[in-house]
Write a protein that holds these residues in place. Structure first.
Motif, PDB file in Angstrom:
ATOM      1  N   SER A  89       0.853  -1.190   0.000  1.00  0.00           N
ATOM      2  CA  SER A  89       0.000   0.000   0.000  1.00  0.00           C
ATOM      3  C   SER A  89       0.888   1.239   0.000  1.00  0.00           C
ATOM      4  N   ARG A  91       0.538   5.894  -0.769  1.00  0.00           N
ATOM      5  CA  ARG A  91      -0.206   7.090  -1.165  1.00  0.00           C
ATOM      6  C   ARG A  91       0.700   7.884  -2.093  1.00  0.00           C
ATOM      7  N   TRP A 135      -5.146  -1.954   7.013  1.00  0.00           N
ATOM      8  CA  TRP A 135      -5.982  -1.486   5.923  1.00  0.00           C
ATOM      9  C   TRP A 135      -7.436  -1.500   6.385  1.00  0.00           C
ATOM     10  N   GLU A 169      -3.966  13.447  -3.803  1.00  0.00           N
ATOM     11  CA  GLU A 169      -3.290  12.158  -3.667  1.00  0.00           C
ATOM     12  C   GLU A 169      -4.322  11.040  -3.613  1.00  0.00           C
ATOM     13  N   THR A 171      -4.748   6.773  -2.435  1.00  0.00           N
ATOM     14  CA  THR A 171      -4.187   5.618  -1.743  1.00  0.00           C
ATOM     15  C   THR A 171      -4.448   4.380  -2.580  1.00  0.00           C
ATOM     16  N   TYR A 173      -3.950   0.089  -2.757  1.00  0.00           N
ATOM     17  CA  TYR A 173      -3.753  -1.158  -2.031  1.00  0.00           C
ATOM     18  C   TYR A 173      -3.608  -2.252  -3.076  1.00  0.00           C
TER      19      TYR A 173
END
Length: 182
Positions: A89, A91, A135, A169, A171, A173
């Motif tokens: 993960s 960002r 998460w 931004e 994120t 995963y």
């Protein structure tokens, strides 16, 4: 001229000293190698095998990381046993995420719209990702899920990207689904 014979001091007449030197050498080697193995990659999630680095694990999966400033990076996986999953993960700026996904065969115009708890069979719904990786996905939010992310070696990943278009931004995963040939 007088020559001193110093061989006798460490030779057969003084086995204790030779053993002490050997012990010190072994201890120094163990300490040096122990420090290397004991310094885990700070980006590794708990439970990641010791000595693994993000770069090493990514290389085993043929994964090129995005060429931009990554924040909040976390991973779990092994370069020695890549049949294990790679979970990652991070960002990054939204435009960088788009370029990264597109460079790995993702059709950004065709995501699966995924809501947590929907029962899609992804690993993103498991308690493990919450417990081990931290998460968490909001069950009231729909995320973009891409299942066609492929690396240069044929490794395949499922990818979830958050949908908040108002943010600069995004994120991301990722979880490996298939390890390609290397």
């Amino acid at each position: 001229m007088r020559v001193r014979n110093t061989v006798g001091r460490c030779g057969p007449g003084r086995p204790g000293r030779a053993a002490a030197v050997a012990v010190h050498v072994v201890a120094a080697v163990a300490l040096a190698s122990g420090c290397t193995a004991a310094d885990p990659d700070p980006r590794a999630y708990p439970g990641t095998p010791k000595g693994q680095t993000l770069e090493g694990v990514a290389k085993a999966f043929g994964l090129d990381l995005p060429a931009c400033d990554l924040k909040g990076v976390g991973f779990s996986g092994s370069s020695k046993y890549p049949a294990q999953d790679l979970n990652l993960s991070f960002r990054a700026p939204r435009d960088c995420v788009g370029r990264f996904l597109s460079a790995h065969s993702v059709d950004l115009a065709r995501p699966v719209h995924w809501t947590p708890g929907q029962g899609t069979g992804t690993g993103f719904d498991s308690d493990t990702v919450t417990r081990d990786f931290g998460w968490s996905f909001d069950k009231a939010v729909t995320y973009d899920l891409f299942v066609d992310f492929t690396t240069s070696t044929g490794s395949r990943f499922s990818v979830v990207a958050d949908q908040d278009r108002g943010q600069a931004e995004q994120t991301v995963y990722m979880e490996s689904r298939h390890l390609g040939g290397s």
